[in-house]
Design a protein around this motif. Structure first.
Motif, PDB file in Angstrom:
ATOM      1  N   HIS A  72      89.600  53.916  15.671  1.00 49.29           N
ATOM      2  CA  HIS A  72      88.640  54.829  15.041  1.00 49.29           C
ATOM      3  C   HIS A  72      88.498  56.038  15.940  1.00 49.29           C
ATOM      4  CE1 HIS A  72      86.428  51.464  12.700  1.00 49.29           C
ATOM      5  NE2 HIS A  72      87.721  51.346  12.640  1.00 49.29           N
ATOM      6  N   GLU A 113     101.653  33.831  17.602  1.00 49.47           N
ATOM      7  CA  GLU A 113     100.464  34.648  17.406  1.00 49.47           C
ATOM      8  C   GLU A 113      99.723  34.168  16.165  1.00 49.47           C
ATOM      9  OE1 GLU A 113     100.785  38.822  16.177  1.00 49.47           O
ATOM     10  OE2 GLU A 113     101.351  39.206  18.243  1.00 49.47           O
ATOM     11  N   LEU A 114      98.403  34.110  16.231  1.00 51.72           N
ATOM     12  CA  LEU A 114      97.665  33.763  15.010  1.00 51.72           C
ATOM     13  C   LEU A 114      96.800  34.957  14.591  1.00 51.72           C
ATOM     14  CD1 LEU A 114      96.613  30.037  15.592  1.00 51.72           C
ATOM     15  CD2 LEU A 114      98.330  30.883  14.021  1.00 51.72           C
ATOM     16  N   ILE A 115      95.523  34.896  14.907  1.00 49.61           N
ATOM     17  CA  ILE A 115      94.624  35.948  14.416  1.00 49.61           C
ATOM     18  C   ILE A 115      94.753  37.216  15.246  1.00 49.61           C
ATOM     19  CG2 ILE A 115      92.220  36.545  14.000  1.00 49.61           C
ATOM     20  CD1 ILE A 115      92.119  33.205  14.222  1.00 49.61           C
ATOM     21  N   TYR A 116      94.620  37.039  16.547  1.00 54.48           N
ATOM     22  CA  TYR A 116      94.615  38.214  17.407  1.00 54.48           C
ATOM     23  C   TYR A 116      96.038  38.632  17.728  1.00 54.48           C
ATOM     24  CZ  TYR A 116      89.641  37.420  17.783  1.00 54.48           C
ATOM     25  OH  TYR A 116      88.318  37.257  17.480  1.00 54.48           O
ATOM     26  N   ARG A 136      91.465  36.587  24.561  1.00 53.29           N
ATOM     27  CA  ARG A 136      90.437  35.824  23.842  1.00 53.29           C
ATOM     28  C   ARG A 136      90.950  34.409  23.684  1.00 53.29           C
ATOM     29  NH1 ARG A 136      86.760  38.773  20.348  1.00 53.29           N
ATOM     30  NH2 ARG A 136      86.278  36.875  19.229  1.00 53.29           N
ATOM     31  N   TYR A 180      94.081  32.008  20.578  1.00 55.19           N
ATOM     32  CA  TYR A 180      92.760  31.668  20.046  1.00 55.19           C
ATOM     33  C   TYR A 180      92.940  30.977  18.692  1.00 55.19           C
ATOM     34  CZ  TYR A 180      88.191  32.432  17.846  1.00 55.19           C
ATOM     35  OH  TYR A 180      86.992  32.269  17.194  1.00 55.19           O
ATOM     36  N   GLY A 181      92.299  29.835  18.528  1.00 55.42           N
ATOM     37  CA  GLY A 181      92.397  29.084  17.280  1.00 55.42           C
ATOM     38  C   GLY A 181      93.314  27.868  17.373  1.00 55.42           C
ATOM     39  N   LEU A 231      85.474  43.250  15.319  1.00 52.02           N
ATOM     40  CA  LEU A 231      85.027  42.428  14.186  1.00 52.02           C
ATOM     41  C   LEU A 231      85.706  42.894  12.901  1.00 52.02           C
ATOM     42  CD1 LEU A 231      81.163  42.158  14.771  1.00 52.02           C
ATOM     43  CD2 LEU A 231      82.877  40.414  15.242  1.00 52.02           C
ATOM     44  N   ARG A 232      85.772  44.198  12.740  1.00 49.76           N
ATOM     45  CA  ARG A 232      86.333  44.736  11.499  1.00 49.76           C
ATOM     46  C   ARG A 232      87.850  44.814  11.555  1.00 49.76           C
ATOM     47  NH1 ARG A 232      82.203  49.591   9.677  1.00 49.76           N
ATOM     48  NH2 ARG A 232      80.280  48.459  10.094  1.00 49.76           N
ATOM     49  N   ASP A 233      88.359  44.813  12.746  1.00 54.26           N
ATOM     50  CA  ASP A 233      89.798  45.030  12.929  1.00 54.26           C
ATOM     51  C   ASP A 233      90.271  44.166  14.096  1.00 54.26           C
ATOM     52  OD1 ASP A 233      92.351  46.087  13.089  1.00 54.26           O
ATOM     53  OD2 ASP A 233      91.711  47.916  14.121  1.00 54.26           O
ATOM     54  N   PRO A 234      90.219  42.842  13.929  1.00 52.87           N
ATOM     55  CA  PRO A 234      90.515  41.946  15.053  1.00 52.87           C
ATOM     56  C   PRO A 234      91.910  42.145  15.629  1.00 52.87           C
ATOM     57  CG  PRO A 234      90.073  40.679  13.026  1.00 52.87           C
ATOM     58  CD  PRO A 234      89.826  42.112  12.714  1.00 52.87           C
ATOM     59  N   ARG A 235      92.809  42.661  14.858  1.00 46.13           N
ATOM     60  CA  ARG A 235      94.173  42.833  15.354  1.00 46.13           C
ATOM     61  C   ARG A 235      94.372  44.183  16.049  1.00 46.13           C
ATOM     62  NH1 ARG A 235      97.646  39.207  14.426  1.00 46.13           N
ATOM     63  NH2 ARG A 235      99.439  40.577  14.432  1.00 46.13           N
ATOM     64  N   GLU A 250      94.484  47.316  15.116  1.00 49.00           N
ATOM     65  CA  GLU A 250      95.566  48.083  14.507  1.00 49.00           C
ATOM     66  C   GLU A 250      95.134  49.454  14.015  1.00 49.00           C
ATOM     67  OE1 GLU A 250      97.075  45.135  11.768  1.00 49.00           O
ATOM     68  OE2 GLU A 250      98.666  44.570  13.160  1.00 49.00           O
ATOM     69  N   ASN A 251      93.815  49.622  13.793  1.00 51.59           N
ATOM     70  CA  ASN A 251      93.328  50.881  13.232  1.00 51.59           C
ATOM     71  C   ASN A 251      92.296  51.528  14.141  1.00 51.59           C
ATOM     72  OD1 ASN A 251      94.708  50.535  10.588  1.00 51.59           O
ATOM     73  ND2 ASN A 251      93.335  48.776  10.447  1.00 51.59           N
TER      74      ASN A 251
END
Lengths: 541, 541
Positions: free
Chosen positions: B484, B356-359, B372, B71-72, B475-479, B481-482
């Motif tokens: 919830h 890899e870029l954003i995701y 994506r 993506y991108g 949205l808050r954590d596109p990768r 990695e965290n």
């Protein structure tokens, strides 16, 4: 590893009037000096023509520096969709601007801001460390800031917002070249993280006395109380703490009010400064989006994270600021720079709503995620709109470039190293007119990486030969995850030469010390709790 | 975990003429069905008006599906600067398009393409696995493809480029609704990775017989030799292998020639199809940028990596393709979709030039990096140019949406589940008119994640309760990695309900099997080495 002094003889001799650059720049000048000198003459002519069009007035310069964002978080609709944030005013501005797609900063607030202010790597002025509480230190009066350079040449100057250059009198902005300044004495750890709201909202992160039992506390001075908050002052005068009565407990509401006030004051400054015959230099360094607690306002962004919300708010404010430039009829003769000061404070990843995007790492890191930022420069009809450049720029270059555009280069000191390269050609002529292909990347006091072209060497571990240092191609591997050992072998020696030249320059022009003094000197209305804090501090100094 | 049959009674009854969607969609229809029905009437009117403007002709539809990109990597100048690639034609196209910023695909070529072709999750048609060599399997004749849907309603249809839906006669594109097809029997592992050049260039990755000693080889069939390469055929006819004499050894040069030929044939198809009275559906699925070896041509991109170079070449080709649409005067009545089929084949990170870029993640992953993709849809004066939408879309939606735009919805089968949602409203009315807020993410045969709104649940490990599954806010954590955990606790039950509905639907409408047969059936000119390969294969079947 090498003997810097053995090479000292090769430092290019400079005439008294020339800016002293790092020896590394000499390598480029030897190859391109003549061409650049010819181009500079053309640029001088062009700048003169622009002044003529504007009744002889030099351009106003506005420098907006946003705290802690990942590359891509300002000015890109596509990235907006990734994050669920709409920075539509910044995106519009980006479309009216030259996008500097390879702007390097330092990895933290204080060093980046010091680099911009002095045109020097912060290590040279002792400003490479970030201070959070009382230190009795700050930017030395011996340093010459861009505000002093421009002020001496006839610019009005004002600073609004985050400053973070120390807590001693000589370090305050109104003593560093600004006619007027409104700024907090410290930064957001005090103003937002150490509030009750942050402690309540993010119990892992925030700290507030009331949320602790403190049953075993013997040392009451470990957690500071009574630190100075917002200051205002005029050049040559004492500073005054504002909107902070004695005994009052600082809260998120106060922090928000401070942000609102700086936005208002930035616009007021525009209004006042635009009335003068003199051109002006205004720097507005917002504290938002950095904050550490949700507030009660309904979400404006799809994202909703506490930093994401404030990024969206900041976008609205930026739109209002730009609209005022238009209202005042001064947009055309005003160069506006918008950029971030370093990578995201990604330690607050999830709940803040902002996270690492393309580049790995963030604030405090020497990885691209710590030091590559969005940067947009607008000057209608002078800088070609909706263009982009991959030419390398370091934040210190703004010092030299702005001095040149403001015809104030003669005020740049000639007795010390200036790392900032004049990049006026890049701004006016566009991509491929940059004059830098290297950056020395410091992490605090440590030289952590060296960038050259698309290659980036991470410093080898102590004892490891330079040829074995990991080298990355940041175009092919933007996240710096796959070091090319083979590449290090062909480039290792060249990278080592770059380090030698840099060290040689340092040997010839040693670093200058940070200013020292009593914390909060030069503030006329210290609160009793603040005086107590200073007493505690001075007791062991 | 749950008993799907206990819930089967709640499946929404569907009339004979209604498309059967997953029960999960019923939840949305119950809430928005009336509003959507009214909107659909308006849209029908609008489409009729457009046809009237075009002399009663329905729009041509061009579907360009690019292989394996993050993506991108298409359509963003900013990302171009990050990578050192200039996709200027795609960027221009993106500015003329609606950008679908939340387009989900399947994580690999075969499943994504099957989903688009059938409007169904590939698991339903047995197409969820990627095949590399001979399998004697492929898309079943029982499946109804978008080409069949449109063809039956009077469209001319053509397929050029990668197909990857099987090696048996019924699975070939000309037996799945296309009037003409030019396509390789397999994919790039055969065509580029198993070449001498790839073995020479990337000794870790490529494989070629001549680069091996093979001293201990007992089984000569482990490494296939003589696989079918490029095929061409017309509907109802046998396929013919082209440009591949018996005994010839396939090379990178052949692979390049194949790519060049498909580009040429795509343009030729445009020229031919535009002459007919009938509207046309043309799909062009390039093989590039996927490839595994540098070639001898001088670098065109700043990046220079072997995939980056071909991305830049593809951009040029795409520009030529669009120019031909203009030349032929049919651009205005042609809907053009450009997208990637899944995330980057990032396993070739560094030297390929693309990473890899954003995701996080890429091809084969259920992470956003795998599924994506960039997606742009242009229809001049019908779809608003230079707009973007974060509404969720799954690649299967294109099946239903294109059928609707082509007035061919009646040919969609009503005896099986169609996952594709009609998203015509989103295309014509823009953001906030999407009709999907969920995606079931499969990784091969395994349900690996469920997406709902901005939340994404990764399937819990076996035995772990659903409420403890990691849930991410993309949205808050596109990768991703965290996770919830707290979020999983409030959303866990709702995610489990979604899975129940999906399983219930599967129970009611069981998966259909993949077609089976003899590899390379229906090809009239098999080479001797190919016949040997088929013999070997059949010996154990």
């Amino acid at each position: 590893m090498f003997t810097a002094c053995a090479l000292a003889a090769t430092v290019t001799a400079v005439s008294a009037k020339e800016i002293i650059h790092d020896a590394q720049f000499g390598i480029l000048e030897r190859q391109h000096g003549e061409k650049w000198a010819a181009q500079d003459k053309e640029i001088e002519k062009k700048l003169a023509e622009i002044r003529e069009k504007n009744g002889g007035k030099r351009p106003n310069i506005v420098y907006i520096l946003v705290d802690d964002l990942s590359y891509g978080q300002m000015g890109s609709r596509k990235m907006n969709h990734v994050m669920g944030v709409d920075t539509k005013n910044i995106n519009k501005f980006a479309n009216e601007s030259l996008s500097l797609e390879r702007m390097y900063t330092e990895p933290s607030c204080t060093p980046t801001r010091a680099a911009m202010m002095t045109g020097r790597h912060p290590i040279r002025s002792g400003s490479s460390e970030v201070k959070v509480t009382l230190v009795g230190e700050g930017l030395s009066k011996e340093e010459v800031t861009i505000a002093e350079v421009l002020s001496e040449s006839g610019y009005s100057t004002a600073h609004i917002g985050k400053w973070h250059q120390g807590d001693i009198e000589e370090s305050y902005p109104h003593n560093q070249g600004f006619d007027f300044a409104a700024f907090p004495a410290h930064q957001q750890v005090q103003l937002s993280l150490m509030t009750k709201e942050a402690a309540l909202a993010n119990n892992l992160f925030g700290w507030h006395d009331s949320m602790q039992n403190n049953d075993f506390v013997i040392d009451k001075t470990f957690r500071p109380n009574g630190m100075v908050t917002g200051l205002e002052a005029r050049k040559g005068k004492k500073a005054k703490e504002v909107h902070m009565p004695a005994g009052h407990e600082w809260s998120q509401a106060d922090y928000h009010a401070m942000n609102v006030r700086y936005q208002k004051q930035a616009i007021e400054q525009l209004q006042q400064l635009s009335k003068f015959d003199k051109p002006f230099y205004l720097q507005y360094w917002p504290l938002y989006p950095l904050n550490f607690a949700h507030d009660q306002t309904p979400n404006k962004s799809r994202n909703g994270g506490f930093m994401a919300e404030k990024l969206q708010l900041l976008d609205t404010w930026f739109g209002e600021f730009l609209a005022e430039l238009d209202n005042l009829g001064i947009a055309d003769n005003t160069l506006v720079v918008l950029m971030a000061d370093n990578g995201l404070m990604y330690h607050y990843g999830g709940p803040s709503g902002l996270s690492e995007l393309i580049y790995r790492g963030g604030k405090t890191d020497f990885l691209e995620g710590g030091i590559r930022v969005d940067a947009y420069v607008r000057w209608p009809d002078v800088i070609e709109a909706n263009t982009a450049a991959s030419d390398m720029v370091h934040v210190s270059d703004l010092f030299t470039t702005i001095a040149n555009i403001g015809q104030a280069t003669d005020n740049i000191p000639h007795d010390r190293v200036i790392d900032g390269i004049d990049q006026t050609a890049l701004l006016l002529e566009g991509e491929h007119n940059g004059r830098r292909d290297y950056v020395y990347v410091y992490q605090g006091d440590r030289l952590a990486a060296v960038v050259k072209d698309e290659f980036k060497m991470h410093m080898p571990s102590p004892g490891m030969p330079g040829a074995a240092a990991p080298v990355f191609n940041v175009l092919r591997d933007p996240r710096e995850e796959n070091p090319h050992i083979g590449m290090a072998l062909w480039s290792g020696a060249s990278f080592q030469d770059m380090i030698k030249r840099h060290m040689m320059t340092i040997q010839k022009y040693p670093h200058l010390p940070l200013g020292k003094g009593q914390p909060y000197s030069g503030i006329e209305n210290l609160r009793p709790e603040t005086k107590k804090l200073v007493d505690d501090f001075m007791s062991w100094h």
